[in-house]
Scaffold this active site. Structure first.
Site, PDB file in Angstrom:
ATOM      1  N   ASP A  24     -11.910  -5.885  -6.130  1.00 30.88           N
ATOM      2  CA  ASP A  24     -11.179  -5.410  -7.191  1.00 30.88           C
ATOM      3  C   ASP A  24      -9.497  -5.622  -6.487  1.00 30.88           C
ATOM      4  OD1 ASP A  24     -10.508  -3.672  -9.548  1.00 30.88           O
ATOM      5  OD2 ASP A  24      -9.269  -2.738  -7.999  1.00 30.88           O
ATOM      6  N   TYR A  67      -0.460  -5.750  -7.358  1.00 30.35           N
ATOM      7  CA  TYR A  67      -0.486  -5.412  -5.885  1.00 30.35           C
ATOM      8  C   TYR A  67       0.296  -6.499  -5.168  1.00 30.35           C
ATOM      9  CZ  TYR A  67      -4.323  -2.148  -7.149  1.00 30.35           C
ATOM     10  OH  TYR A  67      -5.206  -1.405  -7.830  1.00 30.35           O
ATOM     11  N   GLN A  73     -12.116   2.470 -14.084  1.00 28.79           N
ATOM     12  CA  GLN A  73     -11.604   2.802 -12.805  1.00 28.79           C
ATOM     13  C   GLN A  73     -10.732   4.031 -12.849  1.00 28.79           C
ATOM     14  OE1 GLN A  73      -9.029   0.390  -9.762  1.00 28.79           O
ATOM     15  NE2 GLN A  73     -10.808  -1.093 -10.531  1.00 28.79           N
ATOM     16  N   TRP A  87     -11.249   4.975  -7.556  1.00 33.84           N
ATOM     17  CA  TRP A  87     -10.155   4.516  -6.864  1.00 33.84           C
ATOM     18  C   TRP A  87      -9.621   5.428  -5.736  1.00 33.84           C
ATOM     19  CZ3 TRP A  87      -5.060   6.500  -7.291  1.00 33.84           C
ATOM     20  CH2 TRP A  87      -4.930   6.837  -8.623  1.00 33.84           C
ATOM     21  N   SER A  88      -9.076   5.178  -4.729  1.00 38.84           N
ATOM     22  CA  SER A  88      -8.672   5.914  -3.558  1.00 38.84           C
ATOM     23  C   SER A  88      -9.757   7.098  -3.224  1.00 38.84           C
ATOM     24  CB  SER A  88      -7.298   6.730  -3.918  1.00 38.84           C
ATOM     25  OG  SER A  88      -6.214   5.904  -3.660  1.00 38.84           O
ATOM     26  N   ARG A 112      -0.370   4.866   5.516  1.00 40.20           N
ATOM     27  CA  ARG A 112       0.117   4.978   4.046  1.00 40.20           C
ATOM     28  C   ARG A 112       0.426   6.271   4.027  1.00 40.20           C
ATOM     29  NH1 ARG A 112      -3.628   3.792  -0.703  1.00 40.20           N
ATOM     30  NH2 ARG A 112      -4.615   2.224   0.878  1.00 40.20           N
ATOM     31  N   GLN A 169     -11.740   0.191  10.026  1.00 40.67           N
ATOM     32  CA  GLN A 169     -11.986   1.132   8.829  1.00 40.67           C
ATOM     33  C   GLN A 169     -13.121   0.605   8.081  1.00 40.67           C
ATOM     34  OE1 GLN A 169      -7.817   1.439   7.181  1.00 40.67           O
ATOM     35  NE2 GLN A 169      -7.215   2.449   8.876  1.00 40.67           N
TER      36      GLN A 169
HETATM   37  N1  LIG Z   1      -6.417   1.275 -10.974  1.00 40.67           N
HETATM   38  C1  LIG Z   1      -5.624   2.229 -10.093  1.00 40.67           C
HETATM   39  O1  LIG Z   1      -4.565   2.642 -10.552  1.00 40.67           O
HETATM   40  C2  LIG Z   1      -5.765   2.251  -8.728  1.00 40.67           C
HETATM   41  C3  LIG Z   1      -4.808   2.909  -7.929  1.00 40.67           C
HETATM   42  C4  LIG Z   1      -5.188   3.102  -6.329  1.00 40.67           C
HETATM   43  C5  LIG Z   1      -6.075   2.220  -5.836  1.00 40.67           C
HETATM   44  N2  LIG Z   1      -6.958   1.202  -6.757  1.00 40.67           N
HETATM   45  C6  LIG Z   1      -7.836   0.455  -6.060  1.00 40.67           C
HETATM   46  O2  LIG Z   1      -8.613   1.254  -5.319  1.00 40.67           O
HETATM   47  C7  LIG Z   1      -8.800   0.646  -3.901  1.00 40.67           C
HETATM   48  C8  LIG Z   1      -8.931   1.715  -3.003  1.00 40.67           C
HETATM   49  O3  LIG Z   1      -7.804   2.652  -3.085  1.00 40.67           O
HETATM   50  P1  LIG Z   1      -7.316   3.197  -1.618  1.00 40.67           P
HETATM   51  O4  LIG Z   1      -6.876   2.006  -1.035  1.00 40.67           O
HETATM   52  O5  LIG Z   1      -6.280   4.070  -2.134  1.00 40.67           O
HETATM   53  O6  LIG Z   1      -8.592   3.772  -0.887  1.00 40.67           O
HETATM   54  P2  LIG Z   1      -8.467   5.052   0.038  1.00 40.67           P
HETATM   55  O7  LIG Z   1      -9.845   4.840   0.768  1.00 40.67           O
HETATM   56  O8  LIG Z   1      -8.213   6.288  -0.489  1.00 40.67           O
HETATM   57  O9  LIG Z   1      -7.151   4.795   1.069  1.00 40.67           O
HETATM   58  C9  LIG Z   1      -7.192   3.666   1.666  1.00 40.67           C
HETATM   59  C10 LIG Z   1      -6.405   3.668   3.269  1.00 40.67           C
HETATM   60  O10 LIG Z   1      -6.964   4.880   3.891  1.00 40.67           O
HETATM   61  C11 LIG Z   1      -6.986   4.524   5.168  1.00 40.67           C
HETATM   62  N3  LIG Z   1      -8.210   4.530   5.682  1.00 40.67           N
HETATM   63  C12 LIG Z   1      -9.206   3.637   4.984  1.00 40.67           C
HETATM   64  N4  LIG Z   1     -10.448   3.693   5.632  1.00 40.67           N
HETATM   65  C13 LIG Z   1     -10.186   4.726   6.812  1.00 40.67           C
HETATM   66  C14 LIG Z   1     -10.965   5.227   7.775  1.00 40.67           C
HETATM   67  N5  LIG Z   1     -12.368   4.873   7.909  1.00 40.67           N
HETATM   68  N6  LIG Z   1     -10.452   5.894   8.883  1.00 40.67           N
HETATM   69  C15 LIG Z   1      -9.032   6.157   8.883  1.00 40.67           C
HETATM   70  N7  LIG Z   1      -8.243   5.532   7.762  1.00 40.67           N
HETATM   71  C16 LIG Z   1      -8.960   4.973   6.681  1.00 40.67           C
HETATM   72  C17 LIG Z   1      -6.217   3.403   5.528  1.00 40.67           C
HETATM   73  O11 LIG Z   1      -4.751   3.700   5.503  1.00 40.67           O
HETATM   74  P3  LIG Z   1      -3.939   3.832   6.563  1.00 40.67           P
HETATM   75  O12 LIG Z   1      -4.598   3.115   7.729  1.00 40.67           O
HETATM   76  O13 LIG Z   1      -2.495   3.237   6.469  1.00 40.67           O
HETATM   77  O14 LIG Z   1      -3.975   5.401   6.905  1.00 40.67           O
HETATM   78  C18 LIG Z   1      -6.400   2.668   3.964  1.00 40.67           C
HETATM   79  O15 LIG Z   1      -5.383   1.785   3.648  1.00 40.67           O
HETATM   80  C19 LIG Z   1      -7.576  -0.169  -3.959  1.00 40.67           C
HETATM   81  O16 LIG Z   1      -7.687  -1.289  -2.955  1.00 40.67           O
HETATM   82  C20 LIG Z   1      -7.555  -0.939  -5.392  1.00 40.67           C
HETATM   83  O17 LIG Z   1      -8.250  -1.692  -5.395  1.00 40.67           O
HETATM   84  C21 LIG Z   1      -6.736   1.402  -8.112  1.00 40.67           C
END
Ligand SMILES: NC(=O)c1ccc[n+]([C@@H]2O[C@H](COP(=O)([O-])OP(=O)(O)OC[C@H]3O[C@@H](n4cnc5c(N)ncnc54)[C@H](OP(=O)(O)O)[C@@H]3O)[C@@H](O)[C@H]2O)c1
Length: 345
Positions: free
Chosen positions: A56, A61, A185, A213-214, A236, A294
């Site tokens: 995705d 982005y 999503q 997401w997130s 982040r 991660q």
């Molecule tokens: N439709 C929408 O409006 C929308 C909005 C947001 C996201 N999305 C989609 O959803 C996807 C996932 O969202 P997200 O990136 O926010 O997911 P998330 O899993 O909530 O956050 C990911 C962040 O958390 C930290 N992280 C991830 N795994 C980890 C682990 N195992 N241990 C420690 N820290 C960890 C990292 O940041 P740090 O290392 O910097 O802490 C990573 O960049 C995005 O890539 C995008 O494709 C869509």
């Protein structure tokens, strides 16, 4: 890795997908994209090896760089995967009036730009990134339907809509015999459970697959930050990202995640992702990761499940009372269940 149907469509997506919001430049969308070149390629290859088939991204982005980096990383793997991207917001700064929104004009220009950046001839899942109250759904849905007819797009999805907005779009698609949204999503994780009151039941009812997401609330649910501490520098969370409404409750939830993870010998991130995978409306959980470590951690959320006590503990700490009219319907339903003749006698 198991696959699940994306809503009522015939498309099967891996239960874990990968979100490329961390791909791109050091500038751009919320300063999140910092993964490039060989690192991005290694992440994508590890995902494919683990059975992830859905990637995705969005045109916004890192100002389009995420699509470019993802397209490059998928070179040679394109036929094995599904690409999802999005349209709605302005990609560049100082946008003109037609450089954003869900008009036919912006959609047609945006899909061409996304195809070019991704280096592909079609997008598997093209998603509207949010509500555009100024363009009639009829115009948007007709333009999206044309993209499916011409083969540039294979399936349609939505993101960040209210239940009534999505239901209305589905009604128009049905009435006008247009392609319908098959995925939604949404933000859904242990500290953002609002979707459970309207969005999830309507998705099940209407045959729309939920992608989350997130899943870690931008890293908070991975549990590195303890209550009262600053987030680790360079993460982040230190930059600031969708802060929880109720910080106390969020950290209480993190404590329970730690407890369950320690007992099981897994990590808090795995428990948080596993909890989402067990929610019935969910087609795929979109992983975010900024490095291979991660990603490896998060991929290990499959192949096992939480037990009833663990689920109850997580529910207890993260549950929020439903807003009206849901509390009214719940008490009515409960009363009806107690009485074979119903509350009205
Ligand atoms: N439709 C929408 O409006 C929308 C909005 C947001 C996201 N999305 C989609 O959803 C996807 C996932 O969202 P997200 O990136 O926010 O997911 P998330 O899993 O909530 O956050 C990911 C962040 O958390 C930290 N992280 C991830 N795994 C980890 C682990 N195992 N241990 C420690 N820290 C960890 C990292 O940041 P740090 O290392 O910097 O802490 C990573 O960049 C995005 O890539 C995008 O494709 C869509």
């Amino acid at each position: 890795m198991r696959t699940r149907f994306l809503g009522r469509s015939g498309l099967q997506v891996s239960e874990l997908s990968f979100g490329a919001m961390t791909f791109g430049g050091s500038h751009g969308y919320q300063h999140i994209g910092q993964v490039h070149g060989t690192e991005a390629k290694a992440i994508v290859e590890r995902c494919v090896a683990a059975g992830v088939n859905l990637f995705d991204t969005s045109d916004v982005y890192s100002g389009g760089r995420s699509e470019e980096v993802l397209g490059e990383a998928l070179r040679g793997l394109r036929s094995e995967v599904l690409i999802a991207t999005k349209v709605r917001w302005a990609v560049a700064g100082n946008p003109g009036p037609n450089d954003q929104g869900l008009s036919r004009h912006h959609i047609v220009r945006s899909v061409e730009a996304s195809l070019r950046r991704l280096g592909t001839d079609h997008i598997d899942l093209y998603q509207v990134h949010g509500w555009d109250g100024r363009t009639p759904w009829e115009e948007t849905l007709r333009a999206l339907d044309d993209l499916v007819r011409t083969g540039k797009v294979r399936y349609l999805g939505a993101s960040n809509l209210a239940a009534w907005q999505l239901t209305r779009a589905l009604g128009i698609s049905e009435r006008d015999r247009l392609e319908r949204f098959v995925g939604h999503q949404i933000q859904y994780n242990l500290i953002s459970r609002e979707a459970e009151w309207d969005l999830l039941p309507m998705a099940v009812d209407q045959g729309v697959g939920i992608t989350c997401w997130s899943p870690l609330a931008g890293g908070l649910l991975a549990g590195r930050q303890r209550p009262g501490q600053h987030p680790p520098a360079g993460t982040r969370r230190a930059i600031g990202y969708f802060e929880p409404h109720d910080t106390g409750k969020a950290f209480d939830t993190v404590s329970v995640l730690h407890k369950i993870a320690d007992n099981r010998g897994v990590t808090p991130a795995q428990v948080a992702i596993r909890w989402l995978l067990d929610q019935s409306a969910v087609s795929s959980v979109i992983l975010g990761a900024r490095d291979l470590a991660q990603l490896e951690d998060n991929l290990a959320a499959v192949g096992w499940t939480l037990d009833d006590t663990e689920r109850a503990d997580l529910d207890l700490v993260s549950y929020a009372p439903p807003p009206y009219p849901h509390w009214h319907q719940i008490s009515t339903n409960a009363a009806r269940a107690d009485s074979p003749v119903g509350v009205d006698g």
